[in-house]
Design a protein around this motif. Structure first.
Motif, mmCIF file in Angstrom:
data_model
loop_
_atom_site.group_PDB
_atom_site.id
_atom_site.type_symbol
_atom_site.label_atom_id
_atom_site.label_comp_id
_atom_site.label_asym_id
_atom_site.label_seq_id
_atom_site.Cartn_x
_atom_site.Cartn_y
_atom_site.Cartn_z
ATOM 1 N N TRP A 58 0.826 -1.214 0.000
ATOM 2 C CA TRP A 58 0.000 0.000 0.000
ATOM 3 C C TRP A 58 0.860 1.264 0.000
ATOM 4 O O TRP A 58 0.531 2.260 -0.641
ATOM 5 C CB TRP A 58 -0.976 -0.002 1.175
ATOM 6 C CG TRP A 58 -0.324 0.054 2.525
ATOM 7 C CD1 TRP A 58 -0.014 -1.011 3.313
ATOM 8 C CD2 TRP A 58 0.097 1.221 3.234
ATOM 9 N NE1 TRP A 58 0.589 -0.580 4.462
ATOM 10 C CE2 TRP A 58 0.664 0.780 4.447
ATOM 11 C CE3 TRP A 58 0.059 2.590 2.970
ATOM 12 C CZ2 TRP A 58 1.192 1.666 5.394
ATOM 13 C CZ3 TRP A 58 0.575 3.467 3.904
ATOM 14 C CH2 TRP A 58 1.129 3.016 5.097
ATOM 15 N N ALA A 59 1.978 1.233 0.722
ATOM 16 C CA ALA A 59 2.791 2.439 0.843
ATOM 17 C C ALA A 59 3.588 2.712 -0.428
ATOM 18 O O ALA A 59 3.858 3.870 -0.748
ATOM 19 C CB ALA A 59 3.734 2.321 2.031
ATOM 20 N N ASP A 62 1.245 3.974 -3.260
ATOM 21 C CA ASP A 62 0.610 5.228 -2.861
ATOM 22 C C ASP A 62 1.546 6.423 -2.967
ATOM 23 O O ASP A 62 1.207 7.514 -2.583
ATOM 24 C CB ASP A 62 0.158 5.091 -1.405
ATOM 25 C CG ASP A 62 -1.084 5.908 -1.149
ATOM 26 O OD1 ASP A 62 -1.695 6.334 -2.145
ATOM 27 O OD2 ASP A 62 -1.416 6.123 0.010
ATOM 28 N N GLU A 66 -2.949 9.656 -4.806
ATOM 29 C CA GLU A 66 -3.867 9.285 -3.709
ATOM 30 C C GLU A 66 -4.914 8.291 -4.247
ATOM 31 O O GLU A 66 -5.300 8.331 -5.409
ATOM 32 C CB GLU A 66 -4.531 10.557 -3.192
ATOM 33 C CG GLU A 66 -5.536 10.343 -2.090
ATOM 34 C CD GLU A 66 -4.991 9.447 -0.975
ATOM 35 O OE1 GLU A 66 -5.720 8.543 -0.564
ATOM 36 O OE2 GLU A 66 -3.864 9.655 -0.531
ATOM 37 N N ARG A 68 -4.664 4.983 -4.587
ATOM 38 C CA ARG A 68 -4.224 3.743 -5.238
ATOM 39 C C ARG A 68 -3.815 2.679 -4.228
ATOM 40 O O ARG A 68 -3.448 1.568 -4.612
ATOM 41 C CB ARG A 68 -3.038 4.041 -6.165
ATOM 42 C CG ARG A 68 -3.377 4.955 -7.319
ATOM 43 C CD ARG A 68 -2.156 5.156 -8.201
ATOM 44 N NE ARG A 68 -1.635 3.888 -8.686
ATOM 45 C CZ ARG A 68 -0.335 3.600 -8.799
ATOM 46 N NH1 ARG A 68 0.560 4.475 -8.455
ATOM 47 N NH2 ARG A 68 0.045 2.424 -9.247
ATOM 48 N N TRP A 69 -3.855 3.005 -2.942
ATOM 49 C CA TRP A 69 -3.331 2.109 -1.921
ATOM 50 C C TRP A 69 -3.932 0.706 -1.997
ATOM 51 O O TRP A 69 -3.262 -0.284 -1.779
ATOM 52 C CB TRP A 69 -3.551 2.715 -0.530
ATOM 53 C CG TRP A 69 -5.004 2.976 -0.244
ATOM 54 C CD1 TRP A 69 -5.698 4.085 -0.611
ATOM 55 C CD2 TRP A 69 -5.912 2.112 0.420
ATOM 56 N NE1 TRP A 69 -7.000 3.968 -0.219
ATOM 57 C CE2 TRP A 69 -7.161 2.754 0.425
ATOM 58 C CE3 TRP A 69 -5.806 0.858 1.014
ATOM 59 C CZ2 TRP A 69 -8.290 2.188 1.003
ATOM 60 C CZ3 TRP A 69 -6.926 0.285 1.592
ATOM 61 C CH2 TRP A 69 -8.156 0.951 1.575
ATOM 62 N N ASN A 70 -5.227 0.630 -2.351
ATOM 63 C CA ASN A 70 -5.875 -0.687 -2.319
ATOM 64 C C ASN A 70 -5.546 -1.561 -3.526
ATOM 65 O O ASN A 70 -5.939 -2.722 -3.583
ATOM 66 C CB ASN A 70 -7.390 -0.557 -2.117
ATOM 67 C CG ASN A 70 -8.007 0.391 -3.105
ATOM 68 O OD1 ASN A 70 -7.326 0.880 -3.989
ATOM 69 N ND2 ASN A 70 -9.296 0.657 -2.961
ATOM 70 N N GLU A 106 -6.141 9.576 7.394
ATOM 71 C CA GLU A 106 -6.073 8.743 6.195
ATOM 72 C C GLU A 106 -6.364 7.266 6.485
ATOM 73 O O GLU A 106 -7.251 6.674 5.882
ATOM 74 C CB GLU A 106 -4.678 8.883 5.590
ATOM 75 C CG GLU A 106 -4.603 8.502 4.153
ATOM 76 C CD GLU A 106 -3.256 8.927 3.568
ATOM 77 O OE1 GLU A 106 -3.259 9.767 2.672
ATOM 78 O OE2 GLU A 106 -2.212 8.418 4.043
ATOM 79 N N TRP A 107 -5.654 6.681 7.435
ATOM 80 C CA TRP A 107 -5.862 5.253 7.705
ATOM 81 C C TRP A 107 -7.209 4.956 8.355
ATOM 82 O O TRP A 107 -7.893 4.011 7.951
ATOM 83 C CB TRP A 107 -4.701 4.654 8.503
ATOM 84 C CG TRP A 107 -3.775 3.951 7.557
ATOM 85 C CD1 TRP A 107 -2.532 4.349 7.185
ATOM 86 C CD2 TRP A 107 -4.077 2.788 6.781
ATOM 87 N NE1 TRP A 107 -2.028 3.497 6.234
ATOM 88 C CE2 TRP A 107 -2.946 2.521 5.964
ATOM 89 C CE3 TRP A 107 -5.173 1.950 6.671
ATOM 90 C CZ2 TRP A 107 -2.896 1.450 5.075
ATOM 91 C CZ3 TRP A 107 -5.124 0.882 5.787
ATOM 92 C CH2 TRP A 107 -3.999 0.644 4.999
ATOM 93 N N ARG A 110 -9.600 4.819 5.570
ATOM 94 C CA ARG A 110 -9.417 3.616 4.745
ATOM 95 C C ARG A 110 -10.029 2.402 5.448
ATOM 96 O O ARG A 110 -10.662 1.560 4.815
ATOM 97 C CB ARG A 110 -7.928 3.368 4.506
ATOM 98 C CG ARG A 110 -7.302 4.389 3.587
ATOM 99 C CD ARG A 110 -5.807 4.236 3.543
ATOM 100 N NE ARG A 110 -5.220 5.193 2.631
ATOM 101 C CZ ARG A 110 -3.930 5.333 2.416
ATOM 102 N NH1 ARG A 110 -3.073 4.563 3.067
ATOM 103 N NH2 ARG A 110 -3.472 6.217 1.574
#
Ligand SMILES: Nc1ncnc2c1ncn2[C@@H]1O[C@H](COP(=O)(O)OP(=O)(O)OP(=O)(O)O)[C@@H](O)[C@H]1O
Ligand SMILES: [Mg+2]
Length: 244
Positions: A58-59, A62, A66, A68-70, A106-107, A110
């Motif tokens: 995820w990191a 990302d 913004e 795209r983490w998933n 942010e988290w 999510r």
């Protein structure tokens, strides 16, 4: 839908191994589980048969955009998912830490998005790194916080000086042959009401599981540690049934 945040009271107590084992054990109980690696060392993936050079997480996805983490979400087996941290350079880690400070929601946001799709979300958090610490106070209400400890003098000192607040305490790598460990377990049982009544024993199967790149319940289903982790999963499930 429960978020369980696991972190060691210090490094190396077996948090990542417990997250992998617990994720698999909850999956065996027909639960939909997501394990998220929030530790920059990015080791949880190795418990899920990913290659050493599997760098996506995820990191890492990302870094530039913004949202795209998933894309880094992976299915381990049906119903059990993994979101690796990803392999970041020191500069990228610095940028990430800065962003976590400026965007602390942010988290938690999510996690709220993810919660609809899973019964359990397990977070593998670092013991002391600022990135993990920063995330903790902002986790959603449904979060159970578990501090992993070993029955040794160092953890005893940390528990006595720093305490663990309301966090549940989970003993890992327990060796009943040791008088000191038995004494500490007894003492902690008297002192800490939040001590989980299921320990995970020191077991070669737990160490072998990582060498085999799989959770302990998959690598050695009949081992003592595997039974311990399954009982822990059942205990957590029972807590949640009571809570709802
Ligand atoms: N119950 C256990 N019995 C025997 N070995 C164990 C047990 N739990 C963990 N280990 C071993 O201990 C080592 C460290 O475990 P792990 O990486 O899970 O710790 P950690 O707390 O996540 O470390 P870090 O603080 O670096 O994230 C691994 O080799 C793992 O296989
Ligand atoms: Mg770890």
């Amino acid at each position: 839908m429960t978020v369980v945040a696991l972190s060691g009271i210090r490094g190396g107590v077996g948090t990542t191994s417990v997250v992998a084992g617990l994720g698999f054990a909850l999956h065996l109980l027909q639960q939909r589980v997501l394990m998220i690696d929030l530790h920059p060392r990015n080791l949880l993936r190795l418990h899920c048969n990913l290659a050493l050079d599997a760098e996506q997480g995820w990191a890492s996805v990302d870094q530039d955009a913004e949202g795209r983490w998933n894309e880094a979400l992976l299915q381990v087996v049906e119903g059990l998912y993994l979101l690796p941290f990803g392999q970041l350079s020191a500069a990228e880690l610095g940028a990430l830490a800065q962003r976590q400070q400026t965007q602390p929601q942010e988290w938690p946001q999510r996690l709220q998005t993810l919660q609809a799709h899973f019964d359990w979300i397990l977070l593998d958090l670092p013991a002391t790194l600022p990135a993990g610490q920063a995330a903790l106070p902002l986790l959603p209400e449904a979060t159970l916080r578990v501090r992993v400890v070993e029955t040794d003098a160092a953890c005893h000192a940390l528990l006595s000086t720093e305490g663990a607040g309301d966090d549940l305490l989970l003993v890992n790598r327990f060796d009943p042959i040791s008088q000191l460990q038995r004494d500490l377990l007894l003492l902690w049982g008297e002192r800490h009401a939040q001590l989980i009544p299921q320990v995970i024993h020191r077991d070669e199967a737990m160490a072998g599981a990582l060498a085999w790149k799989s959770p302990v319940g998959h690598y050695a289903p009949d081992s003592l540690a595997s039974h311990d982790v399954r009982s822990l999963a059942t205990w957590l499930l029972a807590q949640e049934v009571q809570r709802v």
